[in-house]
Design an enzyme around this catalytic site. Structure first.
Site, PDB file in Angstrom:
ATOM      1  N   ARG A  54      47.818  36.899  39.834  1.00 51.98           N
ATOM      2  CA  ARG A  54      46.831  35.983  40.412  1.00 51.98           C
ATOM      3  C   ARG A  54      45.545  36.779  40.549  1.00 51.98           C
ATOM      4  NH1 ARG A  54      45.882  39.295  43.637  1.00 51.98           N
ATOM      5  NH2 ARG A  54      44.578  37.818  44.734  1.00 51.98           N
ATOM      6  N   GLY A  55      44.497  36.111  41.069  1.00 52.26           N
ATOM      7  CA  GLY A  55      43.186  36.767  41.147  1.00 52.26           C
ATOM      8  C   GLY A  55      42.396  36.433  39.893  1.00 52.26           C
ATOM      9  N   ALA A  56      41.117  36.090  40.097  1.00 52.24           N
ATOM     10  CA  ALA A  56      40.337  35.514  38.999  1.00 52.24           C
ATOM     11  C   ALA A  56      40.303  36.384  37.735  1.00 52.24           C
ATOM     12  CB  ALA A  56      38.913  35.238  39.493  1.00 52.24           C
ATOM     13  N   ARG A  95      45.889  26.727  36.490  1.00 55.08           N
ATOM     14  CA  ARG A  95      45.234  26.800  37.808  1.00 55.08           C
ATOM     15  C   ARG A  95      43.783  26.344  37.651  1.00 55.08           C
ATOM     16  NH1 ARG A  95      46.177  31.841  41.508  1.00 55.08           N
ATOM     17  NH2 ARG A  95      45.675  30.248  43.058  1.00 55.08           N
ATOM     18  N   ASP A 249      36.388  33.171  43.005  1.00 51.96           N
ATOM     19  CA  ASP A 249      37.070  32.605  41.831  1.00 51.96           C
ATOM     20  C   ASP A 249      36.105  31.863  40.923  1.00 51.96           C
ATOM     21  OD1 ASP A 249      39.148  32.873  44.091  1.00 51.96           O
ATOM     22  OD2 ASP A 249      40.295  32.768  42.242  1.00 51.96           O
TER      23      ASP A 249
HETATM   24  O1  MRU Z   1      45.071  32.330  44.805  1.00 52.39           O
HETATM   25  P1  MRU Z   1      44.667  33.685  44.333  1.00 52.39           P
HETATM   26  O2  MRU Z   1      45.460  34.780  44.970  1.00 52.39           O
HETATM   27  O3  MRU Z   1      44.612  33.787  42.835  1.00 52.39           O
HETATM   28  O4  MRU Z   1      43.179  33.784  44.867  1.00 52.39           O
HETATM   29  C1  MRU Z   1      42.423  34.963  44.775  1.00 52.39           C
HETATM   30  C2  MRU Z   1      41.278  34.927  45.691  1.00 52.39           C
HETATM   31  O5  MRU Z   1      40.822  33.904  46.123  1.00 52.39           O
HETATM   32  C3  MRU Z   1      40.711  36.217  46.068  1.00 52.39           C
HETATM   33  O6  MRU Z   1      40.223  36.137  47.370  1.00 52.39           O
HETATM   34  C4  MRU Z   1      39.582  36.683  45.259  1.00 52.39           C
HETATM   35  O7  MRU Z   1      38.468  36.866  46.038  1.00 52.39           O
HETATM   36  C5  MRU Z   1      39.148  35.909  44.125  1.00 52.39           C
HETATM   37  S1  MRU Z   1      39.932  36.591  42.789  1.00 52.39           S
HETATM   38  C6  MRU Z   1      38.973  38.002  42.520  1.00 52.39           C
END
Ligand code: MRU
Length: 374
Positions: A54-56, A95, A249
């Protein structure tokens, strides 16, 4: 980044088999370190959708390799173009909020289209997947270099006393290929010997702060304290937060920021207490087509069980316990929008800028004509 002294990225090609990608399955962290093989588009889609990764940034890099795997699959018994397009749709649908996903898939489609034969298309897809991943790591490293100046300045002003940074969710190296976005300046400061301490929001319902950010900071030796999600305002009122840095994101060309649910409330508290609130992002997280975050950015809604149950480890096994009344309905919005007026600045691979169209386009002038600026 290092795990017990050994360097890892969050995804890599399987040694001896470059048709398979390996990832750290983040569902098991911090209690077990599990590596998973991804060899089909279906497996890549499940890994993104069910948040093995996960994570952008990491979602984008994994989708980039997913499209390489799609090109490999397309060589066997499919219409090449048909399979590629359906894989692109399948991956994009996993997603909705992180724009890096569609960005990586579209970058692959444009690159692969230049190949004259299936073999050449596979070669291009392989190179492009690697480019996306390398770029992600390099951009995050640069975000660290640029953001370091902010922490250095606060450290100087405090006469070397620890700089207290608050962060939300996980925009660490686990959310990218390496370094992270929000954490990159923190790691850079720590590595330079600047005293830095991180307040880590636990980030319910999936607890990415408690499970992932706390773990990766600990692996790197960065002092940190885990806090319940609603603690930040109290800390800010008592002068215990010098700086907030979060990831995103998706950020519009006007500087509205989508990030994990709860970020907006931290930004409001930061504004009320004159605490600088920065958002760290590689350019792959900008949505150059969007201008109004609240109206336009799609917000992921996940299952109510994530809110009603808490997940953890007991006697070596992962368990879920029901917290709420079983019959109570629950809503689970994954992200919220922090309007640009609450953001002190953005930290990008090209440097710092104001969170507005003028500031952003000064760093990315090549995007000036990608959307009408009304
Ligand atoms: O749902 P996730 O774990 O994929 O979301 C990730 C986030 O929102 C993080 O806070 C992050 O800031 C963005 S991804 C770099």
């Amino acid at each position: 980044m290092n795990i017990q002294g050994q360097h890892y990225r969050t995804l890599w090609l399987k040694p001896g088999n470059d048709r398979v990608v390996q990832i750290i399955d983040q569902r098991f962290l911090p209690h077990r370190f599990v590596i998973e093989d991804l060899a089909t588009v279906d497996q890549v889609a499940v890994a993104i959708q069910e948040m093995h990764i996960r994570g952008a940034g990491l979602i984008g890099a994994t989708a980039g390799f997913g499209m390489y795997i799609a090109a490999l699959e397309a060589c066997h018994g499919h219409s090449f173009e048909g399979h590629l397009q359906s894989a692109a749709q399948q991956l994009k649908a996993t997603r909705p909020t992180a724009v890096n996903l569609a960005w990586a898939v579209d970058r692959q489609l444009a690159a692969i289209a230049k190949g004259a034969s299936p073999e050449e298309k596979v070669t291009i897809a392989f190179a492009t997947a690697q480019e996306i991943a390398e770029e992600d790591a390099a951009y995050c490293r640069r975000i660290g270099e640029h953001g370091l100046a902010l922490i250095e300045a606060i450290s100087r002003a405090k006469g070397g006393a620890p700089v207290h940074v608050l962060t939300h969710c996980n925009a660490g190296w686990l959310a990218f290929v390496d370094y992270g976005s929000a954490t990159a300046p923190i790691y850079a400061a720590h590595d330079q010997g600047i005293a830095v301490h991180v307040w880590v929001d636990e980030t319910r319902p999936r607890s990415q702060g408690a499970k992932l950010t706390a773990w990766e900071l600990g692996q790197h030796g960065v002092p940190h304290t885990l806090i319940a999600d609603n603690t930040g305002g109290h800390l800010m009122q008592h002068g215990m937060v010098d700086l907030v840095i979060v990831g995103t994101d998706r950020t519009t060309r006007t500087g509205d920021v989508a990030n994990k649910i709860g970020t907006y409330l931290k930004a409001l508290a930061a504004k009320d207490n004159n605490v600088p609130f920065y958002v760290a992002l590689p350019s792959s997280s900008f949505d150059w087509e969007m201008r109004d975050g609240v109206a336009e950015i799609p917000i992921e809604e996940r299952g109510s069980e994530e809110v009603k149950y808490a997940e953890g480890w007991l006697d070596g096994a992962q368990v879920e316990v029901l917290v709420a009344p079983e019959s109570s309905p629950a809503a689970n919005y994954g992200f919220d929008i922090t309007p640009n007026r609450l953001v002190t600045g953005l930290i990008t691979e090209r440097g710092l800028c104001k969170a507005n169209e003028e500031g952003i386009l000064a760093l990315f002038p090549e995007k000036s004509d990608t959307a009408s600026s009304s």
